[in-house]
Design a protein around this motif. Sequence first.
Motif, PDB file in Angstrom:
ATOM      1  N   SER A 194       0.801  -1.225   0.000  1.00 37.91           N
ATOM      2  CA  SER A 194       0.000   0.000   0.000  1.00 37.91           C
ATOM      3  C   SER A 194       0.834   1.277   0.000  1.00 37.91           C
ATOM      4  CB  SER A 194      -0.931   0.013   1.221  1.00 37.91           C
ATOM      5  OG  SER A 194      -0.173   0.028   2.422  1.00 37.91           O
ATOM      6  N   ILE A 195       2.104   1.186   0.384  1.00 38.67           N
ATOM      7  CA  ILE A 195       2.971   2.367   0.424  1.00 38.67           C
ATOM      8  C   ILE A 195       3.733   2.463  -0.891  1.00 38.67           C
ATOM      9  CG2 ILE A 195       4.841   3.520   1.676  1.00 38.67           C
ATOM     10  CD1 ILE A 195       4.034   1.873   4.123  1.00 38.67           C
ATOM     11  N   PRO A 196       3.733   3.624  -1.565  1.00 46.87           N
ATOM     12  CA  PRO A 196       4.356   3.726  -2.882  1.00 46.87           C
ATOM     13  C   PRO A 196       5.877   3.724  -2.828  1.00 46.87           C
ATOM     14  CG  PRO A 196       3.571   5.878  -2.172  1.00 46.87           C
ATOM     15  CD  PRO A 196       3.088   4.889  -1.154  1.00 46.87           C
ATOM     16  N   GLY A 197       6.486   3.411  -3.980  1.00 47.25           N
ATOM     17  CA  GLY A 197       7.937   3.476  -4.115  1.00 47.25           C
ATOM     18  C   GLY A 197       8.569   2.121  -4.329  1.00 47.25           C
ATOM     19  N   ASN A 198       9.562   2.076  -5.232  1.00 45.47           N
ATOM     20  CA  ASN A 198      10.252   0.816  -5.490  1.00 45.47           C
ATOM     21  C   ASN A 198      10.972   0.287  -4.258  1.00 45.47           C
ATOM     22  OD1 ASN A 198       9.476   0.569  -8.144  1.00 45.47           O
ATOM     23  ND2 ASN A 198      11.311   1.536  -8.985  1.00 45.47           N
ATOM     24  N   HIS A 199      11.387   1.213  -3.364  1.00 39.71           N
ATOM     25  CA  HIS A 199      12.085   0.749  -2.160  1.00 39.71           C
ATOM     26  C   HIS A 199      11.196  -0.154  -1.314  1.00 39.71           C
ATOM     27  CE1 HIS A 199       9.761   4.195  -0.747  1.00 39.71           C
ATOM     28  NE2 HIS A 199       9.943   3.780   0.489  1.00 39.71           N
ATOM     29  N   MET A 200       9.869   0.035  -1.410  1.00 39.71           N
ATOM     30  CA  MET A 200       8.973  -0.806  -0.631  1.00 39.71           C
ATOM     31  C   MET A 200       8.941  -2.243  -1.161  1.00 39.71           C
ATOM     32  SD  MET A 200       8.003   0.939   1.889  1.00 39.71           S
ATOM     33  CE  MET A 200       6.977  -0.384   2.510  1.00 39.71           C
ATOM     34  N   VAL A 201       9.257  -2.433  -2.441  1.00 41.70           N
ATOM     35  CA  VAL A 201       9.368  -3.788  -2.977  1.00 41.70           C
ATOM     36  C   VAL A 201      10.560  -4.497  -2.330  1.00 41.70           C
ATOM     37  CG1 VAL A 201       9.660  -5.183  -5.060  1.00 41.70           C
ATOM     38  CG2 VAL A 201       8.305  -3.069  -5.151  1.00 41.70           C
ATOM     39  N   TYR A 202      11.662  -3.765  -2.172  1.00 40.75           N
ATOM     40  CA  TYR A 202      12.823  -4.325  -1.465  1.00 40.75           C
ATOM     41  C   TYR A 202      12.462  -4.664  -0.018  1.00 40.75           C
ATOM     42  CZ  TYR A 202      16.077  -3.202  -5.249  1.00 40.75           C
ATOM     43  OH  TYR A 202      16.748  -3.164  -6.452  1.00 40.75           O
ATOM     44  N   ASN A 203      11.719  -3.766   0.619  1.00 41.30           N
ATOM     45  CA  ASN A 203      11.313  -4.026   2.004  1.00 41.30           C
ATOM     46  C   ASN A 203      10.460  -5.283   2.103  1.00 41.30           C
ATOM     47  OD1 ASN A 203      12.619  -1.649   2.576  1.00 41.30           O
ATOM     48  ND2 ASN A 203      10.771  -0.452   2.920  1.00 41.30           N
ATOM     49  N   ALA A 204       9.551  -5.444   1.134  1.00 41.51           N
ATOM     50  CA  ALA A 204       8.709  -6.643   1.129  1.00 41.51           C
ATOM     51  C   ALA A 204       9.561  -7.894   0.950  1.00 41.51           C
ATOM     52  CB  ALA A 204       7.664  -6.543   0.016  1.00 41.51           C
ATOM     53  N   LEU A 205      10.559  -7.818   0.080  1.00 37.88           N
ATOM     54  CA  LEU A 205      11.439  -8.966  -0.134  1.00 37.88           C
ATOM     55  C   LEU A 205      12.220  -9.304   1.137  1.00 37.88           C
ATOM     56  CD1 LEU A 205      12.680  -8.038  -3.706  1.00 37.88           C
ATOM     57  CD2 LEU A 205      11.471 -10.145  -3.098  1.00 37.88           C
ATOM     58  N   ALA A 206      12.646  -8.277   1.855  1.00 38.74           N
ATOM     59  CA  ALA A 206      13.320  -8.528   3.135  1.00 38.74           C
ATOM     60  C   ALA A 206      12.370  -9.211   4.108  1.00 38.74           C
ATOM     61  CB  ALA A 206      13.835  -7.210   3.719  1.00 38.74           C
ATOM     62  N   GLY A 207      11.123  -8.751   4.147  1.00 36.89           N
ATOM     63  CA  GLY A 207      10.126  -9.373   5.011  1.00 36.89           C
ATOM     64  C   GLY A 207       9.863 -10.817   4.641  1.00 36.89           C
ATOM     65  N   ILE A 208       9.828 -11.088   3.345  1.00 35.13           N
ATOM     66  CA  ILE A 208       9.613 -12.462   2.884  1.00 35.13           C
ATOM     67  C   ILE A 208      10.784 -13.350   3.307  1.00 35.13           C
ATOM     68  CG2 ILE A 208       9.418 -13.926   0.835  1.00 35.13           C
ATOM     69  CD1 ILE A 208       8.065 -11.462  -0.535  1.00 35.13           C
TER      70      ILE A 208
END
Length: 456
Positions: A280-294
């Motif tokens: 829900s939060i914009p920005g490509n950096h959030m994709v990296y954050n999601a990958l770290a969470g995964i």
Amino acid sequence: MKHMTLREIAQACKGAYFGSEEAMGKEVSGVVIDSRKVEKDSLFVAIRGARVDGHTFIPKTIEDGALCALSEEDLGDVSYPYIRVESCTQALKDLAEHYRKSLDIKVVGISGSVGKTSTKEMIASVLEQKFNVLKTEGNFNNEIGVPLTIFRIREEHEVAVLEMGISGFGEMTRLAKMARPDICVFTNIGCAHLEQLGSRDGILKAKTEMIAYMNPDGSILLNGDDDKLASYLPENGIKPVRFGLHTENDFHAEQIENQGLRGTDARFVTPESAFSAHISIPGNHMVYNALAGIAVGYALGMTDEQIKAGIEALVPLAGRNNLIETGKFTVIDDCYNANPVSMKSSIDVLEKADTRTVAVLGDMFELGDNEKAMHFDVGVHAAKSGVDVLICIGALSEEMAKGARETNAEMEIHHYADKDTFFEEMDRVLEDGDTILVKASHGMAFAQIVERLQKN
């Protein structure tokens, strides 16, 4: 907190106990350094600050219910127990190290130049789908904040997610000695704190000090798209797990679809499976954050369904890419802190808006000898990004405005010496319907600008 007696505390911090034998067997309920936060039976640690000396508050904390105080001073013949130590700051760290060793809990340590807090929030959101999680609150990520966070761990907690921030060599070693992480996460190696660390290689060395005190059977998770982390191999022999957008990473993303300021859709590929989720939060950096969470979720045995639910449950924090609809403006509140990498990333987020876009940017601190060139470079990036209006505030940000003007002479660019000068011109410069990014280093206090925009 978990059971800890005054006798145990005195031994852990190598202090001299003064008080009755009976009181030595009593347990503290928690540890505080702020006299206003004292609760019944808590331990008050008298820290000497630049403006306030905690020792002056010791009698009041006892009146308010504290069981005992840690003091660097001889308090004389008093009616309450206290423990005298050489340094209350060091005693706080020694006590946190002792307390951590007594806990049966998994600890996730997070470091990096950019994105520690947003990564911490994402990881915590994922883990909360299966575990009882404690996470770092606010900016409690230094040699005072980390021990205070450790003392908040209770018996019901199963995982602690600790943000660990540094500005010089040796700090991470001291933090890791307390935290003893089972999982080490490194987001990236940028340019923050170059004044103290000299180069990006210095930053890599300082950040990865965390590994020296990690669980020898633990996991190391790295951003594999970062040039410094991509080739990094730890000395302890643990094989790193890498995440990133590129397919060679153990965890990567594909089919990334930007939904403007409403976030991002992506398909996430793990070593064993693949699934799609909305961030829900914009920005490509959030994709990296999601990958770290995964990657953390997998290290702790979570399912894809649990991890997906955690990614989609995340909501923004104030000051960190928080989207605010005021009725007049759309404000991207990202004013908690800034460095060149995060500045450019936030500008890229702003560019996704379908209205007139305004970037209100301020000075970035602790960048070393090249600070002017780095501000200039951010201005160049803003001018190339397609942002409609650039507003620069602060002495260093004059270089930002200069870089933008030399890159795009047709762009609307303003420079103000301070916030008050900007406030005088704000109604003239801004228009109804604008999407406005607000970002600067924390010391610029740009939260005041966010508040003013909300009132308008």
